[in-house]
Design a protein around this motif. Sequence first.
Motif, short mmCIF file in Angstrom:
data_model
loop_
_atom_site.label_atom_id
_atom_site.label_comp_id
_atom_site.label_asym_id
_atom_site.label_seq_id
_atom_site.Cartn_x
_atom_site.Cartn_y
_atom_site.Cartn_z
N LEU A 192 -7.84 6.75 7.96
CA LEU A 192 -9.06 5.95 8.08
C LEU A 192 -9.42 5.74 9.54
N ILE A 193 -10.68 5.40 9.79
CA ILE A 193 -11.16 5.05 11.12
C ILE A 193 -10.90 3.57 11.35
N PRO A 194 -10.39 3.17 12.52
CA PRO A 194 -10.17 1.74 12.77
C PRO A 194 -11.47 0.94 12.70
N ASP A 195 -11.35 -0.29 12.24
CA ASP A 195 -12.49 -1.21 12.18
C ASP A 195 -12.36 -2.20 13.33
N GLY A 196 -12.91 -1.84 14.49
CA GLY A 196 -12.73 -2.68 15.67
C GLY A 196 -11.32 -2.55 16.19
N GLN A 197 -10.79 -3.64 16.74
CA GLN A 197 -9.45 -3.63 17.31
C GLN A 197 -8.42 -4.16 16.33
N HIS A 198 -7.19 -3.68 16.51
CA HIS A 198 -6.03 -4.17 15.76
C HIS A 198 -6.20 -4.05 14.25
N SER A 199 -6.67 -2.91 13.80
CA SER A 199 -6.83 -2.71 12.35
C SER A 199 -5.48 -2.71 11.65
N MET A 200 -4.46 -2.16 12.29
CA MET A 200 -3.14 -2.14 11.67
C MET A 200 -2.63 -3.56 11.45
N ARG A 201 -2.78 -4.40 12.46
CA ARG A 201 -2.33 -5.79 12.34
C ARG A 201 -3.16 -6.54 11.30
N THR A 202 -4.46 -6.26 11.28
CA THR A 202 -5.32 -6.89 10.27
C THR A 202 -4.86 -6.53 8.87
N SER A 203 -4.45 -5.29 8.68
CA SER A 203 -4.01 -4.86 7.35
C SER A 203 -2.79 -5.64 6.88
N ALA A 204 -1.90 -5.97 7.80
CA ALA A 204 -0.74 -6.79 7.43
C ALA A 204 -1.16 -8.23 7.18
N ASP A 205 -2.09 -8.74 7.98
CA ASP A 205 -2.54 -10.13 7.82
C ASP A 205 -3.14 -10.37 6.44
N ILE A 206 -3.88 -9.40 5.93
CA ILE A 206 -4.54 -9.59 4.64
C ILE A 206 -3.69 -9.09 3.47
N GLY A 207 -2.49 -8.58 3.77
CA GLY A 207 -1.65 -8.02 2.70
C GLY A 207 -2.27 -6.78 2.10
N MET A 208 -2.78 -5.90 2.96
CA MET A 208 -3.46 -4.69 2.50
C MET A 208 -2.58 -3.89 1.54
N ASP A 209 -3.15 -3.49 0.44
CA ASP A 209 -2.45 -2.68 -0.55
C ASP A 209 -2.56 -1.21 -0.13
N TRP A 210 -1.51 -0.72 0.55
CA TRP A 210 -1.50 0.68 0.97
C TRP A 210 -0.89 1.55 -0.13
N ALA A 211 -1.45 1.46 -1.31
CA ALA A 211 -0.92 2.20 -2.46
C ALA A 211 -1.01 3.70 -2.26
N PHE A 212 -1.91 4.17 -1.37
CA PHE A 212 -2.12 5.60 -1.21
C PHE A 212 -1.62 6.09 0.15
N SER A 213 -0.68 5.36 0.75
CA SER A 213 -0.06 5.80 2.00
C SER A 213 1.03 6.81 1.71
N LEU A 214 1.43 7.56 2.72
CA LEU A 214 2.42 8.62 2.56
C LEU A 214 3.75 8.12 2.00
N PRO A 215 4.34 7.05 2.53
CA PRO A 215 5.62 6.60 1.96
C PRO A 215 5.54 6.18 0.50
#
Length: 741
Positions: A375-398
């Motif tokens: 995905l394309i980042p949404d502004g700054q610190h998208s990775m940290r934002t994903s943890a803050d909101i409990g992002m469901d990375w159901a379709f990530s590689l691991p």
Amino acid sequence: MSSWLIYAGILIYMEIVFHLGCFGLVGFNPVFPLGLIALIAAIQALISGSLSRRGRHRAFWIMVVLEYLVFFVQTVYFRIFQQPLQIKIMVFGGKDALTNYWREALTGLLHASPLLLLLAVPLAGMGIWRYLTTWELSYLNSIKKLRMGLIAGVALIYCVSVMEIGKALDTLYAEEYQEFYDPLLVMQDMGVISMVQRDSACELGEAASSMWDRIWNPRPDREEPDRLLAQGGGDSSDVTDVSEPGMEQTPGTESESGSIEPQATQEPVLDTSPNVWNLDMTKLAELSQGSKETEWLAEYLGRVTPTNRNEYTGMFKGYNLIFLTAEGFSTYAIREDLTPTLYKMVNSGFVFNNYYVPLWSTSTSDGEYVNTTGLIPDGQHSMRTSADIGMDWAFSLPRFFAKEGVYNWAYHNNTLSYYDRYRTHPNLGYDFKASKLGDLSEEEYGDKIFYMEHANAWPASDYEMMLGTVPEYVNLDRFNVYYMTVSGHMYYSFSGNRMSSWHKEEVQGLDMSENAQAYIACHIELDKAMANLLEQLEAAGQLENTVICLSADHYPYAMTQEEYEELAGRDLSQDMDTYRNSLILWNAAMEEPVVVDKVCGAMDLLPTLLNLFGFDYDSRMYAGRDIFSDQEGMVVFMDRSFVTDTVAYSRKAKTTTWKVDITEEEQEAYMDLARQDVKERYNFSAYILRNNYYRLIRQCLDEEKTAENPERPAEAVLPWPTAEPVPTAQPAVGVGTIPAQ
């Protein structure tokens, strides 16, 4: 009026000096910033003009010093990271920067000192003038206050009108300021004050009134993920399983062990069906009601074209994967004599001639985000934002590897807490470990630290990271491992970079500056790490059934363009050449290189790996595309420039370079479609993250039947492993001979 002119003049002077010092003679659009400066100066004049004599001068100096500090900080940060300093990074990354990048900050301060002195000229001039004359800031009576208030009101209406007219006319300046807020372009095209004002509104506007939100922060409404889940009746706590259905591989293309079989007498029919799941679009549309963003996502997923399976689908099914994001890595660090392992891996296996790695706002963290999420980042610190909101990375590689009972590790030879990786990477599905704790407690996180002899060196050794981590997994049947390296971190000198100093003698004979020599020297440590990794894999009998993928997080932006071109040995001013890089996608059993001329980039890595490893996935879930698909390649950059197999378009340089001979009418039609595609990929990425939308999508997957084989039941879902790795049968060695394209 005189005080208003002084305040406005100081801001205009600082904007001019900053722009010339950081962007040179690149064009500047003064239409909006002049109105904004007039508004700010009027407010300042009202504040100071309402105070007593002593209070007026105190207020004056407080306000102009604060303005100088804004320009001071932005100048130093820009000289280091080539990006504006945004509020989010000050809030979330301030402590990290102070503890990890104080050397870079000092170096950046030194490099920026001439410009900082020029920016201070108005302050020094006003101080001298005040000392040598009897100049006084005038007191504003009621009439003058009314007049100043009128100026402020007119300036405000002017600013709003400029943006609304720009939006109606679909201008680039309105787009980058409003719909696709791009802090770098706003700073370049409209100045520091415009960027700071827009960034402040972006971060704080959600708490403002609806009127101010409409004026300063005109973005689509957001919806809370939990509310969407409540509409759909989903389980908000279930963020780990991957419960979607799969699709069968074409019979006869692979053996049960996962290796590619020699070509049969009768060539099997190639499966070129689309990589999609049976997604209930009606249900998704219903669950997406109530938010412009989620409604748009449902509509987009219904019309976006998926990629098809191809001759490389399942090529590495059953294999291990070691995936590295290499800090500051560049093609120009690779030399056959000094970095032989990297040289071998770049020039064998898959060889990518048109691979690009864009630079994003939060350079390394955003680089990781793109590499690991597609995905394309949404502004700054998208990775940290994903943890803050409990992002469901159901379709990530691991998550896909976990379905096959494979455990997933991630390692980094820096602190566990930096960029909150101790939260973000487990959220992706990795068991994350680092070489130092950072500010985390040893009692809670001590078991997440691996040993390195020189863990406190800066930057730390990638080679030592391999020594300390590979033994943990190398003797298992299957593994999926991710590394974030750090040996290639800026700055590049023999006095301030430990990895460069370790390999100083090896590069002394190169006819280039110390900066370029030091850059290559620190990558000799990465080369040693890769050589050791291959040695340990071979000793464990795992080399030929392990795939190595290595991509940069960004190019070495700490170098000036002139320094980087010296390293490259050529001009890099054309067609986004600065971002051209090497991708390693390598397996020891590949006897012949597979040359890939198609344009591709870091955003394409996740779907490409999913296809190569034969996972059943839905290609519509990512902004990137499988590199080996029959769709045209496209690389998207932060400012919405793009490179395709047909054209290279740079918004910053305002150039369009065509690679094919087509008519002007065809060019115009192509550019309209390409710009729309870029815009939609940006929207898709941002809205997926903002709304935790993968969680909603999972509620709409048909878990009983696939789209193309309604009689076939869904695959059994393996639980996410929480303790020991699950051993599986070791895959057969060898992939056979792969012909060059």
